[in-house]
Write a protein that holds these residues in place. Structure first.
Motif, PDB file in Angstrom:
ATOM      1  N   TYR A 169       1.664  -8.720 -16.408  1.00 15.11           N
ATOM      2  CA  TYR A 169       0.487  -8.137 -15.766  1.00 15.11           C
ATOM      3  C   TYR A 169       0.229  -6.760 -16.373  1.00 15.11           C
ATOM      4  O   TYR A 169       1.145  -5.931 -16.466  1.00 15.11           O
ATOM      5  N   ASN A 170      -0.996  -6.544 -16.818  1.00 13.42           N
ATOM      6  CA  ASN A 170      -1.383  -5.268 -17.436  1.00 13.42           C
ATOM      7  C   ASN A 170      -0.458  -4.891 -18.593  1.00 13.42           C
ATOM      8  O   ASN A 170      -0.073  -3.731 -18.764  1.00 13.42           O
ATOM      9  N   GLY A 171      -0.094  -5.919 -19.384  1.00 12.13           N
ATOM     10  CA  GLY A 171       0.729  -5.658 -20.561  1.00 12.13           C
ATOM     11  C   GLY A 171       2.207  -5.508 -20.292  1.00 12.13           C
ATOM     12  O   GLY A 171       2.998  -5.368 -21.231  1.00 12.13           O
ATOM     13  N   LYS A 172       2.611  -5.516 -19.039  1.00 10.43           N
ATOM     14  CA  LYS A 172       4.024  -5.376 -18.696  1.00 10.43           C
ATOM     15  C   LYS A 172       4.592  -6.737 -18.293  1.00 10.43           C
ATOM     16  O   LYS A 172       3.940  -7.511 -17.592  1.00 10.43           O
ATOM     17  N   THR A 173       5.810  -7.022 -18.749  1.00  4.60           N
ATOM     18  CA  THR A 173       6.458  -8.284 -18.416  1.00  4.60           C
ATOM     19  C   THR A 173       7.643  -8.044 -17.493  1.00  4.60           C
ATOM     20  O   THR A 173       8.234  -6.955 -17.493  1.00  4.60           O
ATOM     21  N   LYS A 174       7.960  -9.045 -16.722  1.00  2.00           N
ATOM     22  CA  LYS A 174       9.129  -8.952 -15.842  1.00  2.00           C
ATOM     23  C   LYS A 174       9.909 -10.255 -15.914  1.00  2.00           C
ATOM     24  O   LYS A 174       9.345 -11.331 -16.169  1.00  2.00           O
ATOM     25  N   LEU A 175      11.207 -10.164 -15.680  1.00  2.00           N
ATOM     26  CA  LEU A 175      12.060 -11.335 -15.664  1.00  2.00           C
ATOM     27  C   LEU A 175      12.156 -11.887 -14.250  1.00  2.00           C
ATOM     28  O   LEU A 175      11.990 -11.153 -13.276  1.00  2.00           O
ATOM     29  N   SER A 176      12.427 -13.184 -14.147  1.00  2.00           N
ATOM     30  CA  SER A 176      12.611 -13.838 -12.847  1.00  2.00           C
ATOM     31  C   SER A 176      14.099 -13.946 -12.539  1.00  2.00           C
ATOM     32  O   SER A 176      14.940 -13.982 -13.446  1.00  2.00           O
ATOM     33  N   THR A 177      14.409 -14.021 -11.260  1.00  2.00           N
ATOM     34  CA  THR A 177      15.797 -14.241 -10.841  1.00  2.00           C
ATOM     35  C   THR A 177      15.917 -15.384  -9.846  1.00  2.00           C
ATOM     36  O   THR A 177      17.023 -15.774  -9.485  1.00  2.00           O
ATOM     37  N   THR A 178      14.770 -15.938  -9.406  1.00  2.00           N
ATOM     38  CA  THR A 178      14.799 -17.020  -8.425  1.00  2.00           C
ATOM     39  C   THR A 178      15.273 -18.318  -9.067  1.00  2.00           C
ATOM     40  O   THR A 178      14.822 -18.699 -10.139  1.00  2.00           O
ATOM     41  N   MET A 179      16.189 -19.000  -8.385  1.00  2.00           N
ATOM     42  CA  MET A 179      16.654 -20.310  -8.843  1.00  2.00           C
ATOM     43  C   MET A 179      15.648 -21.365  -8.411  1.00  2.00           C
ATOM     44  O   MET A 179      15.429 -21.575  -7.220  1.00  2.00           O
ATOM     45  N   CYS A 180      14.996 -22.005  -9.360  1.00  2.00           N
ATOM     46  CA  CYS A 180      14.030 -23.038  -8.996  1.00  2.00           C
ATOM     47  C   CYS A 180      13.868 -24.018 -10.145  1.00  2.00           C
ATOM     48  O   CYS A 180      14.125 -23.697 -11.299  1.00  2.00           O
ATOM     49  N   GLY A 181      13.458 -25.214  -9.791  1.00  2.20           N
ATOM     50  CA  GLY A 181      13.282 -26.260 -10.774  1.00  2.20           C
ATOM     51  C   GLY A 181      14.086 -27.488 -10.399  1.00  2.20           C
ATOM     52  O   GLY A 181      14.737 -27.539  -9.365  1.00  2.20           O
ATOM     53  N   SER A 182      14.042 -28.505 -11.257  1.00  4.51           N
ATOM     54  CA  SER A 182      14.766 -29.752 -11.031  1.00  4.51           C
ATOM     55  C   SER A 182      15.859 -29.863 -12.095  1.00  4.51           C
ATOM     56  O   SER A 182      15.580 -29.656 -13.277  1.00  4.51           O
ATOM     57  N   PRO A 183      17.113 -30.164 -11.720  1.00  8.26           N
ATOM     58  CA  PRO A 183      18.240 -30.094 -12.662  1.00  8.26           C
ATOM     59  C   PRO A 183      18.010 -30.722 -14.031  1.00  8.26           C
ATOM     60  O   PRO A 183      18.331 -30.084 -15.035  1.00  8.26           O
ATOM     61  N   PRO A 184      17.454 -31.938 -14.162  1.00  5.60           N
ATOM     62  CA  PRO A 184      17.300 -32.482 -15.517  1.00  5.60           C
ATOM     63  C   PRO A 184      16.282 -31.719 -16.377  1.00  5.60           C
ATOM     64  O   PRO A 184      16.327 -31.818 -17.609  1.00  5.60           O
ATOM     65  N   TYR A 185      15.370 -30.974 -15.741  1.00  2.00           N
ATOM     66  CA  TYR A 185      14.281 -30.308 -16.463  1.00  2.00           C
ATOM     67  C   TYR A 185      14.459 -28.797 -16.546  1.00  2.00           C
ATOM     68  O   TYR A 185      13.706 -28.116 -17.230  1.00  2.00           O
ATOM     69  N   ILE A 186      15.441 -28.276 -15.862  1.00  3.64           N
ATOM     70  CA  ILE A 186      15.626 -26.841 -15.745  1.00  3.64           C
ATOM     71  C   ILE A 186      16.260 -26.291 -17.022  1.00  3.64           C
ATOM     72  O   ILE A 186      17.000 -26.992 -17.716  1.00  3.64           O
ATOM     73  N   ALA A 187      15.967 -25.039 -17.364  1.00  5.53           N
ATOM     74  CA  ALA A 187      16.561 -24.404 -18.539  1.00  5.53           C
ATOM     75  C   ALA A 187      17.931 -23.826 -18.179  1.00  5.53           C
ATOM     76  O   ALA A 187      18.147 -23.377 -17.051  1.00  5.53           O
ATOM     77  N   PRO A 188      18.873 -23.816 -19.128  1.00  7.00           N
ATOM     78  CA  PRO A 188      20.239 -23.375 -18.810  1.00  7.00           C
ATOM     79  C   PRO A 188      20.324 -21.929 -18.343  1.00  7.00           C
ATOM     80  O   PRO A 188      21.183 -21.590 -17.522  1.00  7.00           O
ATOM     81  N   GLU A 189      19.419 -21.058 -18.833  1.00  5.37           N
ATOM     82  CA  GLU A 189      19.507 -19.652 -18.419  1.00  5.37           C
ATOM     83  C   GLU A 189      19.160 -19.457 -16.954  1.00  5.37           C
ATOM     84  O   GLU A 189      19.565 -18.465 -16.334  1.00  5.37           O
ATOM     85  N   VAL A 190      18.410 -20.393 -16.366  1.00  7.31           N
ATOM     86  CA  VAL A 190      18.110 -20.299 -14.933  1.00  7.31           C
ATOM     87  C   VAL A 190      19.394 -20.512 -14.122  1.00  7.31           C
ATOM     88  O   VAL A 190      19.646 -19.822 -13.143  1.00  7.31           O
ATOM     89  N   ILE A 191      20.197 -21.473 -14.557  1.00  5.16           N
ATOM     90  CA  ILE A 191      21.463 -21.734 -13.876  1.00  5.16           C
ATOM     91  C   ILE A 191      22.419 -20.560 -14.061  1.00  5.16           C
ATOM     92  O   ILE A 191      23.091 -20.133 -13.120  1.00  5.16           O
ATOM     93  N   THR A 192      22.471 -20.008 -15.274  1.00  7.61           N
ATOM     94  CA  THR A 192      23.320 -18.838 -15.530  1.00  7.61           C
ATOM     95  C   THR A 192      22.918 -17.683 -14.630  1.00  7.61           C
ATOM     96  O   THR A 192      23.769 -16.999 -14.060  1.00  7.61           O
ATOM     97  N   CYS A 193      21.601 -17.486 -14.486  1.00  3.16           N
ATOM     98  CA  CYS A 193      21.092 -16.426 -13.616  1.00  3.16           C
ATOM     99  C   CYS A 193      21.535 -16.657 -12.175  1.00  3.16           C
ATOM    100  O   CYS A 193      21.948 -15.733 -11.475  1.00  3.16           O
ATOM    101  N   SER A 194      21.477 -17.892 -11.731  1.00  2.55           N
ATOM    102  CA  SER A 194      21.863 -18.222 -10.353  1.00  2.55           C
ATOM    103  C   SER A 194      23.350 -17.961 -10.122  1.00  2.55           C
ATOM    104  O   SER A 194      23.751 -17.451  -9.086  1.00  2.55           O
ATOM    105  N   LYS A 195      24.191 -18.308 -11.124  1.00  4.41           N
ATOM    106  CA  LYS A 195      25.631 -18.117 -10.972  1.00  4.41           C
ATOM    107  C   LYS A 195      25.999 -16.649 -10.863  1.00  4.41           C
ATOM    108  O   LYS A 195      27.010 -16.287 -10.258  1.00  4.41           O
ATOM    109  N   ASN A 196      25.160 -15.794 -11.467  1.00  7.65           N
ATOM    110  CA  ASN A 196      25.422 -14.363 -11.411  1.00  7.65           C
ATOM    111  C   ASN A 196      24.575 -13.668 -10.359  1.00  7.65           C
ATOM    112  O   ASN A 196      24.458 -12.449 -10.342  1.00  7.65           O
ATOM    113  N   GLY A 197      23.979 -14.475  -9.480  1.00  9.64           N
ATOM    114  CA  GLY A 197      23.035 -13.932  -8.499  1.00  9.64           C
ATOM    115  C   GLY A 197      23.653 -13.007  -7.480  1.00  9.64           C
ATOM    116  O   GLY A 197      22.958 -12.239  -6.816  1.00  9.64           O
ATOM    117  N   GLN A 198      24.999 -13.077  -7.307  1.00 12.86           N
ATOM    118  CA  GLN A 198      25.642 -12.223  -6.321  1.00 12.86           C
ATOM    119  C   GLN A 198      25.883 -10.808  -6.848  1.00 12.86           C
ATOM    120  O   GLN A 198      26.222  -9.905  -6.082  1.00 12.86           O
TER     121      GLN A 198
END
Length: 543
Positions: A169-198
């Motif tokens: 937005y307005n030239g600035k980017t942000k990263l996501s931390t929410t775990m979402c998606g379906s396991p066969p279609y999800i990207a591995p970094e989303v799972i890594t993010c979730s494991k380190n969510g604490q």
């Protein structure tokens, strides 16, 4: 949850003209028209706000975000268009384009896929829609077959923005931390993010690169009719081999792929996000730029009837085959009755509950009737209401001269074929490939015999069934709720709905498998397994 939900708003600025055409975890979708007109027909998603917050683990802010982002990007030919929204104390509704062609992956055979030309056609439309979305700074984060629909002309439409996010937005980017998606279609970094969510500062992921990964998995599924793995973690031997060999897996599914598409898939499914393909590299790849007789220069369908016939011909049930699982080395299936809560979500924390809204007001709409019959006394008396009745797929007039000409019957033919009557009279894509699901069959058996056969089949597939099939106040012969896990260890929820069907002088039973939650190809595989086990009860014209 209470057995009877609060009634829908009574001051809606449109007329609802159908029963349920789609149902999610906390929402129902119905067809509607303007107050005084018959057209256009559009879809309305009704979200039960309290149920969504309590059981869906989503906030009112997240629901508002879905509306905001959908309205921001809904102006592309391959994205479901957003029209309007409103709410009362209980319900929020979203009016949007009605995807008259139904689900794309309802029309794709499990373990087979589609031809390279058809896969290329739909992949280019998917990339067109997702790249437009990203140009607006929006990431979908849930690209999967459940969310890929068709227009009445067979063109791809991306749907469901409940997990979408604004990553730029307005030239600035942000990263996501929410775990979402379906396991066969999800990207591995989303799972890594979730494991380190604490941790205090969990690593984020780029929503746009997650979408590209998911598009790569969808392309794989288009070509072979199955996902490459059940989840992108070392727990999946297919994914472990894929990463260990640098994308040169010896798994049999990868051997089915055209050699020309392999480098594109490896680029899109690169675990190293820094080297994962972006849209510029995808659109320059030789497989993406290949000539395709089905595709016009402006991205439209060159031969709608020919393409529809190809797709219908690929749908086939072989009664000589034994029931199959989606994985080559399927896991020991867990008790399907235990999947309600956190059995799967302990590892994957999603925003949607496993148990959807289930209420009489969400009764399924029936597909069109085939038999030639005049409107009955219970049908609307005036012309306008009769037109509405026809629009809602009621029994208001013949679409096909006989049951043998009905599209879903072609899948039971001894050899894949499309009835000549369909191709002769077809004018549009959906005249050959219907908007309703092909996961249905007809039976000549009596209701008690058929129900026992269905129960025996489900028992053989380790799918628990109620002692007595329930109709739950609905106007059906029987209604069996299905709750199980598929071969990829993901949740499958749906209904087997049995209705009486009159065809000429014969009275048959129509058995529909209506998916509520889960992968359409896995639901198709489940349907095929049940049908093979019930083959003696399947009515086949002329057999």
């Amino acid at each position: 949850m209470q057995s009877q939900l609060d009634p829908l708003p009574n001051d809606l600025p449109f007329r609802i003209i159908s029963k349920t055409i789609g149902r999610g975890a906390y929402a129902s979708i119905k067809k509607a028209i303007p107050p005084e007109e018959l057209h256009p027909v559009f879809a309305v998603k009704f979200i039960h706000k309290a149920y969504a917050v309590k059981h869906g683990r989503v906030s009112a802010k997240q629901i508002a975000m879905e509306v905001s982002l959908h309205s921001h990007i809904g102006q592309h030919p391959n994205i479901i268009e957003w029209f309007a929204t409103g709410e009362d104390a209980v319900w929020k509704w979203i009016a949007m384009e009605y995807a008259e062609g139904g689900d794309l992956f309802d029309k794709i055979e499990a373990d087979v896929g589609v031809s390279e030309d058809i896969a290329h056609f739909y992949f280019t439309q998917l990339i067109s829609g997702v790249s437009y979305m990203h140009s607006k700074g929006v990431g979908h984060r849930d690209i999967k077959p459940e969310n890929i629909l068709l227009s009445d002309s067979g063109n791809l439409k991306i749907a469901d923005f409940g997990l979408a996010t604004l990553f730029e937005y307005n030239g600035k980017t942000k990263l996501s931390t929410t775990m979402c998606g379906s396991p066969p279609y999800i990207a591995p970094e989303v799972i890594t993010c979730s494991k380190n969510g604490q941790s205090r500062n969990p690593p984020g992921y780029a929503a746009n690169l997650v979408d590209i990964w998911s598009c790569g998995v969808v392309l794989f599924v288009l070509l072979v009719g199955n996902t490459p793995w059940d989840e992108p973690t070392p727990a999946s031997w297919e994914f472990e081999e894929f990463t260990r060999t640098g994308g040169r897996s010896t798994d049999e599914l990868w051997q089915k792929l055209p050699a020309s598409v392999l480098s594109l898939l490896r680029g899109m499914l690169n675990v190293d996000v820094a080297n994962r393909y972006n849209f510029e590299r995808i659109k320059m790849h030789p497989w993406y730029t290949r000539k395709n007789p089905l595709l016009t220069p402006d991205g439209k369908m060159a031969d709608p009837l020919g393409m529809a016939a190809q797709m219908l011909e690929s749908m086939h049930i072989d009664f000589s085959q034994k029931p199959t699982a989606s994985q080559r080395n399927p896991r020991q299936s867990q008790d399907a009755m235990d999947i309600d809560s956190n059995e799967k979500t302990s590892k994957f924390s999603f925003t949607q509950p496993e148990t959807p809204i289930n209420d009489i007001m969400f009764d399924w709409e029936r597909p069109p009737r085939v038999h030639a019959a005049a409107l009955s006394a219970t049908q609307p008396a005036n012309a306008k209401d009769a037109d509405i009745s026809r629009m809602t797929n009621s029994a208001a007039g013949p679409l096909f001269p006989s049951l043998a000409d009905e599209p879903s019957m072609s899948q039971f033919a001894s050899a894949p074929t499309v009835p000549l009557s369909l191709t002769q009279h077809a004018r549009r894509f959906r005249d050959i490939v219907p908007n309703y699901s092909l996961t249905r069959f007809f039976s000549h058996l009596s209701s008690p015999l058929l129900l026992q056969m269905l129960r025996d089949a489900l028992h053989q597939l380790n799918v628990p069934t109620p002692a007595i099939p329930q109709v739950q106040g609905r106007d059906h012969a029987a209604w069996i709720g299905v709750k199980t896990v598929d071969g990829r260890n993901c949740v499958l929820l749906g209904d087997i709905v049995v209705d009486t069907y009159i065809s000429g002088d014969a009275e048959l039973l129509e058995v529909r498998f209506v998916k509520v939650k889960g992968d359409p190809l896995e639901w198709r595989r489940f349907f095929k397994n049940v049908v093979v086990l019930c083959k003696d009860g399947v009515y086949i014209p002329g057999a």
